[in-house]
Scaffold this active site. Sequence first.
Site, mmCIF file in Angstrom:
data_model
loop_
_atom_site.group_PDB
_atom_site.id
_atom_site.type_symbol
_atom_site.label_atom_id
_atom_site.label_comp_id
_atom_site.label_asym_id
_atom_site.label_seq_id
_atom_site.Cartn_x
_atom_site.Cartn_y
_atom_site.Cartn_z
ATOM 1 N N LYS A 52 -0.317 7.822 -5.875
ATOM 2 C CA LYS A 52 -1.408 7.114 -5.183
ATOM 3 C C LYS A 52 -2.486 8.219 -5.042
ATOM 4 C CE LYS A 52 1.409 3.275 -4.134
ATOM 5 N NZ LYS A 52 2.461 2.701 -3.148
ATOM 6 N N GLN A 96 4.144 2.997 2.867
ATOM 7 C CA GLN A 96 4.943 3.143 1.907
ATOM 8 C C GLN A 96 6.269 2.775 2.311
ATOM 9 O OE1 GLN A 96 4.300 3.932 -1.343
ATOM 10 N NE2 GLN A 96 6.289 3.039 -1.761
ATOM 11 N N ASP A 119 -2.919 -2.968 0.757
ATOM 12 C CA ASP A 119 -1.478 -3.459 0.075
ATOM 13 C C ASP A 119 -1.429 -4.977 -0.269
ATOM 14 O OD1 ASP A 119 0.210 -1.728 -1.536
ATOM 15 O OD2 ASP A 119 1.108 -1.028 0.120
#
Length: 290
Positions: A52, A96, A119
């Site tokens: 990412k 994450q 997200d």
Amino acid sequence: MILLDGKKTSNDIKDEITIKVAELKAQGKKTPHLAAIIVGNNGASVTYVNAKVKACEKVGFESTLVQLSEDISEDDLLAKIEKLNNDDAIDGFIVQLPLPKHIDEHKVTLAVSPAKDVDGFHPENLGRMVLSLPTFLPATPYGIVQLLDRYNIETSGKDCVVIGRSHIVGSPMSILMARNTKVGNCTVTLTHSRTKNLIEYTKKADIIIVALGVPEFLTGEMVKDGVVVVDVGITRVEDASKKSGFRLLGDVKFDEVAPKCSYITPVPGGVGPMTIASLMMNTLQAVENK
Ligand code: NAD
């Protein structure tokens, strides 16, 4: 059979974003800035986060990696999240997953400001998705929608079976495929570990989206000819012949299923890169929303 090339498609998207970032910079506007929090050093999570960060560099974003120790307390993690919520330099950030067992994932999801939740996991953003309002779509389902869209796959009126009902993939995916949108308008069946006679559903499906994390679960006998298969699964299995010591397996027995498909995603190089591209799209969106 046509391979749904997530690597190429994600690179196309990243090229488009690169142009937009250059335009923003030329107009003297802010460079988009994505931050990622990682707790502990789980091998797969570290790989994803690094990918990412690398993607941010590629499109011209700024990025910040916040690395926290495995034994950080829940309160301290929530405090770090609050700091990012209040930092004007940061346009969007992710935490994450998975998190260590002593940390409540729901509390963490709720702590992220919906305006920075690139997200797309916050209940407010998921609710907006259900209502077809502008929002950050969850990154993996968004990536799959983009992939189907860019390959012009007809979904309207099709029977779609989603295998797996996680909050981050299966459940939102089922909602997106049923929406009244270009990629959507499917009759969706959401299946899971308690589904009986799964094969009865998969055999009839025009589109199957597989997200359960069981390597090579979907076999040739479970699908009909001409089916579109999207394989979300990524499992590391030991492989001494590889430099890394492992290889990645999807949830689809590719050799059996691919010959029956009209379209199929490979693993790796299918959904994984699209998830990262979606994150970049959502981060750019976060800047544009300001
Ligand atoms: P999860 O573990 O949270 O959920 C798995 C789901 O599968 C559950 O809803 C469960 O009911 C269902 N399931 C389990 N066994 C089943 C069975 N026998 N029949 C039918 N359903 C069954 O999974 P997740 O977080 O959605 O991840 C699924 C897979 O996708 C994992 O391999 C994960 O690594 C991968 N993943 C990939 C990406 C990507 O970007 N490519 C993103 C997220 C997750």
